[in-house]
Design an enzyme around this catalytic site. Sequence first.
Site, mmCIF file in Angstrom:
data_model
loop_
_atom_site.group_PDB
_atom_site.id
_atom_site.type_symbol
_atom_site.label_atom_id
_atom_site.label_comp_id
_atom_site.label_asym_id
_atom_site.label_seq_id
_atom_site.Cartn_x
_atom_site.Cartn_y
_atom_site.Cartn_z
ATOM 1 C CD GLU B 72 -3.010 55.712 52.637
ATOM 2 O OE1 GLU B 72 -3.364 55.000 51.682
ATOM 3 O OE2 GLU B 72 -2.649 55.260 53.729
ATOM 4 C CG HIS B 141 7.113 51.803 56.785
ATOM 5 N ND1 HIS B 141 7.381 50.902 55.797
ATOM 6 C CD2 HIS B 141 5.774 51.740 57.000
ATOM 7 C CE1 HIS B 141 6.259 50.302 55.423
ATOM 8 N NE2 HIS B 141 5.268 50.787 56.141
#
Lengths: 403, 342
Positions: B72, B141
């Site tokens: 990322e 998450h």
Amino acid sequence: CVDQLLEVSYVLSQGCSLHPFSLFGSVLLTCPTAGLASMVASSRSYADFTPEKVDLHRLEEGPPLTATLTREEGLKYYRTMQTIRRMELKADQLYKQKIIRGFCHLYDGQEACAVGIEGGITLSDHLITAYRAHGYTLTRGGTVREIMAELTGRRGGIAKGKGGSMHMYTKNFYGGNGIVGAQVPLGAGVALACKYLGNDQLCVSLYGDGAANQGQIFETYNMSSLWKLPIIFICENNQYGMGTSVERSSASTEYYKRGDYIPGLRVDGMDVLCVREATKFAADHCRSGKGPILMELQTYRYHGHSMSDPGVSYRTREEIQEVRSKSDPISMLKDRMLSNNMASIEELKEIDIAVRKEIEDAAQFATTDPEPPLDDLCSHIFANDQPFEVRGATPWTKLTSTS
Amino acid sequence: KVQVWILSECVSLFQVNVRDALNQAMDEELERDERVFLLGEEVAQYDGAYKVSRGLWKKYGDKRIIDTPITEMGFAGIAVGAAFAGLRPICEFMTWNFSMQAIDQVINSAAKTYYMSAGAQPVPIVFRGPNGSSAGVAAQHSQCFAAWYGHCPGLKVVSPWNSEDARGLLKAAIRDDNPVVFLENELMYGVPFDLSEDVLQKDFVVPIGKAKVERRGTHITLVSHSRCVGFCLDAASVLAKEGVECEVVNLRTIRPLDVDTIEASVMKTGHLVTVEGGWPQYGVGAEICARVMEGPAFNYLDAPAVRVTGVDIPMPYAKILEDHSVPQIKDIIFSVKKVLNM
């Protein structure tokens, strides 16, 4: 002096064993093993990091064995390096007078890198570096005036006083970046755009020995290789990341090999011709569609990490002095030009005087130009937007932002 | 497709779920401007981890729909660099939780650059992906990032609720010359909404920075964003049966916050409850309440403004615990009644 083309041939020798000795007067050395007359561009006699040869990693061959320096080029490189040198020294002065504030990371000692790299690419190529960026801002088209006025935080600064030392931009130059390592993926993004737009341009993405261990750089190596991006990674190894020497920061100090599957080369970063030829070689590699390449430039900074670092608690004054006396990039070029009759002492002195004047004028501007207007406080938040209200320090302070 | 007769006019309505609205918006913008491209994990050959980019790789190919490795920080930096150099990237984070790996690039490289360069370097980039809680995906998450990104000058932060929001705001975001953080919601992807022909026009955009009043009411203002807007509307239906008429404001944009719409509503109803999925401390609701305190609407409040938020804990896994970690419709109803002193 007549304009003359002078062959300053030198060998970026591969496999020849060289005797490390100082070569400022003559540039001819015989290479005993191969029986070739070869010339060594530079060699310094101090033990720290004398490159005995150009080192190659995953490359069958390196940059060419000869380079040509024209008188015009020599004078240009001399003037530009001297300009950077004097500009940085003036910044040192102004910082000590508290006219420059905050961070100020000076580039003196490393001039051959910025000037040599620019000699190997064109202004339509792209370049991004970290925070030791004043030299690059100049070689990428900035003027001393606007660089110094940015350091002093005036409205005539290259970023109108909004950016400061670490955030200067010109066309195809993306700063000046304060977060160590972040500029490397940014540079790969610029390279991606070059490939996407099919414009045959490339991006040079610089980082230091300290940044070389950043994870995002390895992420960038991976994607650049996968996608064959036209990027030249350049590690400016000045031996110290702030106060930490390369031996104390890196399990492997062979930064030109750290790209692993990416071909690499290591050259003397104090020699502007070495840097230029290596850059040309790397640029050809990129433009031929082969993907990324990694260059390590061995160089040295005379100042500490920044103006708040005297630079002697982690290295000796003797070491600094030795580099200055034996490997100074400007002296090396000067001696080479003089000993080959490419310029006279008077001529170079004239350049020195002109450069000093330019710096003085710029410093004068930088210290007298007014600070940015308060109206500018909130501007440049968004591009191409309607003006909008910005909350000030209190709920009653309503400020306006314009694009 | 449904044809609805309103007065004497026939209005065609098309059922489009949020996922397809996002997909169509990206498709149209990719077609409209060659500089637009999408990169992220699994966006190409997998058709998108949540299928939001389904079919785009087949149509546009490797050059414009790029699968990235799981890096990322690296690919967000690459996306920002591409924006520096004149492209218009859409950078997908598989979920906004993973953006924490790359947050330096979003804030320091994207958001601040136009300012630091005094206008020399714009950054026309969209970062998008699902945000906030999902179902059973547990603590790492499930975080909502509206408050974190909404904190930063130089970013625009949007949080669509329905398909019209998703379509219009994504088009607006892609056409915007500035960094936009686009917060989707996974649980909304499959939810269908009726879209009129006007909304399906290629140049339909929802302006960034403008909230929408989804339901008019007179007794109390509910301000919300993303999935919670639906809960507010459900709560409003229940409350209507008891004679309480709620005005429901869909923020659509987190930053810049449409304070004018909020204030106008509060000045009308005199009561305010904010509803969000994120944690309470230093959150979106906290900002709304502070702004109302500082502005003209305060004098119209008949009761303190109150926030309904996610519970101040990491998200648990077991369903019964998870259900009690997020605001439910009953929490909204309860809060409304408290504020109205019922």
